[in-house]
Write a protein that holds these residues in place. Structure first.
Motif, PDB file in Angstrom:
ATOM      1  N   VAL A 160      -7.268   8.764 -23.536  1.00 26.22           N
ATOM      2  CA  VAL A 160      -8.226   9.235 -22.262  1.00 26.22           C
ATOM      3  C   VAL A 160      -7.319   9.011 -21.032  1.00 26.22           C
ATOM      4  CG1 VAL A 160     -10.466   8.613 -23.431  1.00 26.22           C
ATOM      5  CG2 VAL A 160      -8.967   6.805 -22.364  1.00 26.22           C
ATOM      6  N   PHE A 161      -6.298   8.287 -21.149  1.00 20.84           N
ATOM      7  CA  PHE A 161      -5.357   8.434 -19.869  1.00 20.84           C
ATOM      8  C   PHE A 161      -3.991   8.305 -20.333  1.00 20.84           C
ATOM      9  CE2 PHE A 161      -3.339   5.772 -16.306  1.00 20.84           C
ATOM     10  CZ  PHE A 161      -4.088   6.633 -15.249  1.00 20.84           C
ATOM     11  N   GLU A 162      -3.507   9.455 -20.175  1.00 23.18           N
ATOM     12  CA  GLU A 162      -1.905   9.668 -20.813  1.00 23.18           C
ATOM     13  C   GLU A 162      -1.008   9.167 -19.635  1.00 23.18           C
ATOM     14  OE1 GLU A 162       0.136  13.459 -21.064  1.00 23.18           O
ATOM     15  OE2 GLU A 162      -0.171  13.032 -23.162  1.00 23.18           O
ATOM     16  N   LEU A 163      -0.404   8.337 -19.903  1.00 18.01           N
ATOM     17  CA  LEU A 163       0.722   7.906 -18.523  1.00 18.01           C
ATOM     18  C   LEU A 163       2.012   7.673 -19.063  1.00 18.01           C
ATOM     19  CD1 LEU A 163      -0.155   5.430 -15.776  1.00 18.01           C
ATOM     20  CD2 LEU A 163       1.860   4.856 -17.231  1.00 18.01           C
ATOM     21  N   ASP A 164       2.971   7.977 -18.303  1.00 20.55           N
ATOM     22  CA  ASP A 164       4.453   7.884 -18.592  1.00 20.55           C
ATOM     23  C   ASP A 164       5.230   7.642 -17.322  1.00 20.55           C
ATOM     24  OD1 ASP A 164       4.633   8.560 -21.587  1.00 20.55           O
ATOM     25  OD2 ASP A 164       3.549  10.111 -20.809  1.00 20.55           O
ATOM     26  N   ASP A 165       5.343   6.524 -16.875  1.00 22.21           N
ATOM     27  CA  ASP A 165       5.827   6.157 -15.466  1.00 22.21           C
ATOM     28  C   ASP A 165       7.191   5.469 -15.444  1.00 22.21           C
ATOM     29  OD1 ASP A 165       3.562   7.371 -14.335  1.00 22.21           O
ATOM     30  OD2 ASP A 165       2.540   5.358 -13.767  1.00 22.21           O
ATOM     31  N   GLN A 166       7.897   5.544 -14.586  1.00 14.51           N
ATOM     32  CA  GLN A 166       9.321   5.049 -14.279  1.00 14.51           C
ATOM     33  C   GLN A 166       9.394   4.612 -12.851  1.00 14.51           C
ATOM     34  OE1 GLN A 166      12.983   6.616 -16.030  1.00 14.51           O
ATOM     35  NE2 GLN A 166      13.908   6.231 -13.988  1.00 14.51           N
ATOM     36  N   PHE A 167       9.981   3.262 -12.898  1.00  9.39           N
ATOM     37  CA  PHE A 167      10.053   2.534 -11.647  1.00  9.39           C
ATOM     38  C   PHE A 167      11.385   2.210 -11.361  1.00  9.39           C
ATOM     39  CE2 PHE A 167       5.962   2.006 -13.100  1.00  9.39           C
ATOM     40  CZ  PHE A 167       5.002   2.433 -12.001  1.00  9.39           C
ATOM     41  N   ASP A 168      12.197   2.209 -10.359  1.00  7.24           N
ATOM     42  CA  ASP A 168      13.598   1.865 -10.316  1.00  7.24           C
ATOM     43  C   ASP A 168      13.692   1.414  -8.998  1.00  7.24           C
ATOM     44  OD1 ASP A 168      15.499   3.222 -12.233  1.00  7.24           O
ATOM     45  OD2 ASP A 168      13.879   4.714 -11.988  1.00  7.24           O
ATOM     46  N   SER A 169      14.455   0.066  -9.113  1.00 10.19           N
ATOM     47  CA  SER A 169      14.624  -0.867  -7.826  1.00 10.19           C
ATOM     48  C   SER A 169      16.071  -0.965  -7.584  1.00 10.19           C
ATOM     49  CB  SER A 169      13.943  -2.249  -8.056  1.00 10.19           C
ATOM     50  OG  SER A 169      14.497  -3.174  -6.876  1.00 10.19           O
ATOM     51  N   TYR A 170      16.481  -0.962  -6.272  1.00  4.49           N
ATOM     52  CA  TYR A 170      17.898  -1.264  -6.173  1.00  4.49           C
ATOM     53  C   TYR A 170      17.659  -2.361  -4.942  1.00  4.49           C
ATOM     54  CZ  TYR A 170      18.884   3.252  -8.290  1.00  4.49           C
ATOM     55  OH  TYR A 170      19.163   4.063  -9.239  1.00  4.49           O
ATOM     56  N   SER A 171      18.101  -3.563  -5.625  1.00  2.00           N
ATOM     57  CA  SER A 171      18.019  -4.910  -4.738  1.00  2.00           C
ATOM     58  C   SER A 171      19.112  -5.603  -4.579  1.00  2.00           C
ATOM     59  CB  SER A 171      16.806  -5.523  -5.639  1.00  2.00           C
ATOM     60  OG  SER A 171      15.562  -5.199  -5.728  1.00  2.00           O
ATOM     61  N   ASP A 172      19.223  -6.260  -3.383  1.00  2.00           N
ATOM     62  CA  ASP A 172      20.332  -6.962  -2.811  1.00  2.00           C
ATOM     63  C   ASP A 172      20.889  -7.980  -3.957  1.00  2.00           C
ATOM     64  OD1 ASP A 172      21.471  -9.577  -1.219  1.00  2.00           O
ATOM     65  OD2 ASP A 172      22.015  -7.770  -0.210  1.00  2.00           O
ATOM     66  N   ALA A 173      21.891  -8.100  -4.310  1.00  2.00           N
ATOM     67  CA  ALA A 173      22.433  -8.997  -5.343  1.00  2.00           C
ATOM     68  C   ALA A 173      22.350 -10.381  -4.906  1.00  2.00           C
ATOM     69  CB  ALA A 173      23.890  -8.668  -5.587  1.00  2.00           C
ATOM     70  N   GLY A 174      22.384 -10.700  -3.767  1.00  2.00           N
ATOM     71  CA  GLY A 174      22.217 -12.037  -3.389  1.00  2.00           C
ATOM     72  C   GLY A 174      20.712 -12.589  -2.994  1.00  2.00           C
ATOM     73  N   THR A 175      19.970 -12.009  -2.510  1.00  2.00           N
ATOM     74  CA  THR A 175      18.598 -12.351  -2.048  1.00  2.00           C
ATOM     75  C   THR A 175      17.509 -11.666  -3.089  1.00  2.00           C
ATOM     76  OG1 THR A 175      18.302 -10.488  -0.409  1.00  2.00           O
ATOM     77  CG2 THR A 175      19.391 -12.776   0.245  1.00  2.00           C
ATOM     78  N   LEU A 176      18.064 -10.697  -3.752  1.00  2.00           N
ATOM     79  CA  LEU A 176      17.034  -9.661  -4.286  1.00  2.00           C
ATOM     80  C   LEU A 176      16.002  -8.780  -3.451  1.00  2.00           C
ATOM     81  CD1 LEU A 176      16.586 -11.750  -7.558  1.00  2.00           C
ATOM     82  CD2 LEU A 176      17.725  -9.535  -7.498  1.00  2.00           C
ATOM     83  N   ALA A 177      16.406  -9.020  -2.213  1.00  2.00           N
ATOM     84  CA  ALA A 177      15.413  -8.133  -1.358  1.00  2.00           C
ATOM     85  C   ALA A 177      15.623  -6.562  -1.590  1.00  2.00           C
ATOM     86  CB  ALA A 177      15.839  -8.218   0.195  1.00  2.00           C
ATOM     87  N   SER A 178      14.763  -5.798  -1.623  1.00  2.00           N
ATOM     88  CA  SER A 178      14.458  -4.442  -1.795  1.00  2.00           C
ATOM     89  C   SER A 178      15.045  -3.555  -0.769  1.00  2.00           C
ATOM     90  CB  SER A 178      13.116  -3.981  -2.036  1.00  2.00           C
ATOM     91  OG  SER A 178      13.235  -2.480  -2.339  1.00  2.00           O
ATOM     92  N   MET A 179      16.217  -2.762  -1.396  1.00  2.00           N
ATOM     93  CA  MET A 179      16.786  -1.716  -0.443  1.00  2.00           C
ATOM     94  C   MET A 179      16.456  -0.517  -0.772  1.00  2.00           C
ATOM     95  SD  MET A 179      20.500  -3.144  -1.506  1.00  2.00           S
ATOM     96  CE  MET A 179      21.641  -2.264  -0.315  1.00  2.00           C
ATOM     97  N   GLN A 180      15.924   0.007  -1.965  1.00  2.00           N
ATOM     98  CA  GLN A 180      15.228   1.252  -2.170  1.00  2.00           C
ATOM     99  C   GLN A 180      14.308   1.025  -3.460  1.00  2.00           C
ATOM    100  OE1 GLN A 180      17.396   5.016  -1.315  1.00  2.00           O
ATOM    101  NE2 GLN A 180      16.920   5.792  -3.463  1.00  2.00           N
ATOM    102  N   TYR A 181      13.153   1.838  -3.392  1.00  2.00           N
ATOM    103  CA  TYR A 181      12.292   1.420  -4.532  1.00  2.00           C
ATOM    104  C   TYR A 181      11.702   2.860  -4.781  1.00  2.00           C
ATOM    105  CZ  TYR A 181       8.057  -0.377  -7.195  1.00  2.00           C
ATOM    106  OH  TYR A 181       7.550  -0.510  -8.101  1.00  2.00           O
ATOM    107  N   GLU A 182      11.719   3.377  -6.193  1.00  2.00           N
ATOM    108  CA  GLU A 182      11.650   4.565  -6.696  1.00  2.00           C
ATOM    109  C   GLU A 182      10.377   4.559  -7.568  1.00  2.00           C
ATOM    110  OE1 GLU A 182      16.237   5.875  -5.739  1.00  2.00           O
ATOM    111  OE2 GLU A 182      15.317   6.434  -7.879  1.00  2.00           O
ATOM    112  N   MET A 183       9.681   5.500  -7.710  1.00  2.00           N
ATOM    113  CA  MET A 183       8.584   5.665  -8.539  1.00  2.00           C
ATOM    114  C   MET A 183       8.386   7.112  -9.014  1.00  2.00           C
ATOM    115  SD  MET A 183       5.310   3.480  -7.006  1.00  2.00           S
ATOM    116  CE  MET A 183       5.583   4.130  -5.203  1.00  2.00           C
TER     117      MET A 183
END
Length: 300
Positions: free
Chosen positions: A136-159
């Motif tokens: 009833v709900f076919e879903l295939d999703d991908q999420f990508d995060s590029y996060s600062d290596a020191g703080t893990l603050a997000s630099m770019q987020y992709e869906m």
């Protein structure tokens, strides 16, 4: 199972600890698609970090968080004691109420390199619904995060979302000032300094030394809205049994605030194994329309 319930389940599985994410996902659809192996963005290079950063539209939907003084804790760096491992893959199954395995989730540390001149982690999540929900709900999703290596603050987020046969791609470049233009094909999302996306937040919680820091908070951007997430250690020796095995784990309660108001009808509990890697083994979620368990199936 209602449409809102299925959206909430999928969001929990895909985004781990972002309580508001299910508001962003919309049913759009009908053939399963394989896992997408997307090209690294132009700013990411699997190479030693290089100095100096560089960063069309500003996402006006990002909400403000209360009290600027409260954001001081968000600048905390990740605990350097934990050695994060490129190539780590964690596989989970999502169960809702009395229905088992409604979705599967794969979290992986896809790489480390230089992004916009800064050392960064490439984090990735891939989620698929399973039968009977998939019928009833076919879903295939991908999420990508590029996060600062020191703080893990997000630099770019992709869906990259494929839901009921309809595909949507969103690439959002984080900006604290709103003055840096986003590259072609991306949108600038104005956020607070130190904001993490859901994948970076999950890795950040693994990095916290909970013996020294019993509570942390951070702005979290789920691709649609900015939330204030507050995580507190509530136990150090919980016994957890999941498909991957039995663990002694630290219990972390996560509360989420929207524009300064706590989301009373949504709460999350994350269990981190007491091993060197602090592997997330279980996420429990209580939402107004369902309860869910996201359980570790395999770690490699």
């Amino acid at each position: 199972m209602s449409r809102r319930t299925t959206l909430g389940i999928v969001a929990i599985a895909a985004l781990g600890c972002a309580a508001g994410a299910f508001y962003w996902l919309h049913a759009r659809g009908s053939h399963p698609v394989p896992e997408v192996v997307s090209a690294e963005p132009p700013g990411f290079h699997e190479a030693p970090p290089v100095p100096a950063p560089a960063d069309k539209h500003v996402n006006a939907a990002v909400a403000k968080l209360p009290a600027a003084s409260d954001t001081k804790k968000t600048a905390l760096s990740a605990d350097p004691v934990l050695s994060m491992r490129t190539g780590e893959v964690l596989e989970f199954t999502a169960n809702v109420s009395k229905v088992s395995n409604v979705a599967n989730l794969k979290l992986q540390i896809a790489g480390r390199g230089s992004f916009l001149g800064k050392s960064a982690w490439h984090l990735q999540a891939i989620v698929h619904t399973e039968n009977p929900l998939r019928m009833v709900f076919e879903l295939d999703d991908q999420f990508d995060s590029y996060s600062d290596a020191g703080t893990l603050a997000s630099m770019q987020y992709e869906m990259r979302l494929s839901e009921r046969g309809q595909k949507v791609e969103s690439i959002q470049r984080m900006t604290a000032s709103g003055s840096e233009p986003a590259p072609a094909g991306a949108t600038a999302a104005r956020v607070l300094p130190g904001t993490r996306d859901p994948l970076g937040m999950m890795l950040y919680l693994r990095n916290v030394d909970w013996t020294k820091t019993p509570e942390v908070r951070s702005p979290v951007y789920d691709g649609h809205k900015l939330y204030d997430a507050r995580a507190r250690l509530t136990g150090t020796s919980a016994n957890v049994t999941v498909p991957a095995g039995s663990y002694t784990a630290s219990k972390i309660n996560i509360r989420v605030f929207d524009n300064g108001v706590e989301m009373k009808d949504a709460s999350f509990t994350l269990y981190l194994s007491n091993n060197e890697a602090r592997t997330p083994v279980l996420l429990e979620a209580i939402l107004p329309f369902a309860t869910a368990r996201v359980e570790l199936v395999k770690a490699k």
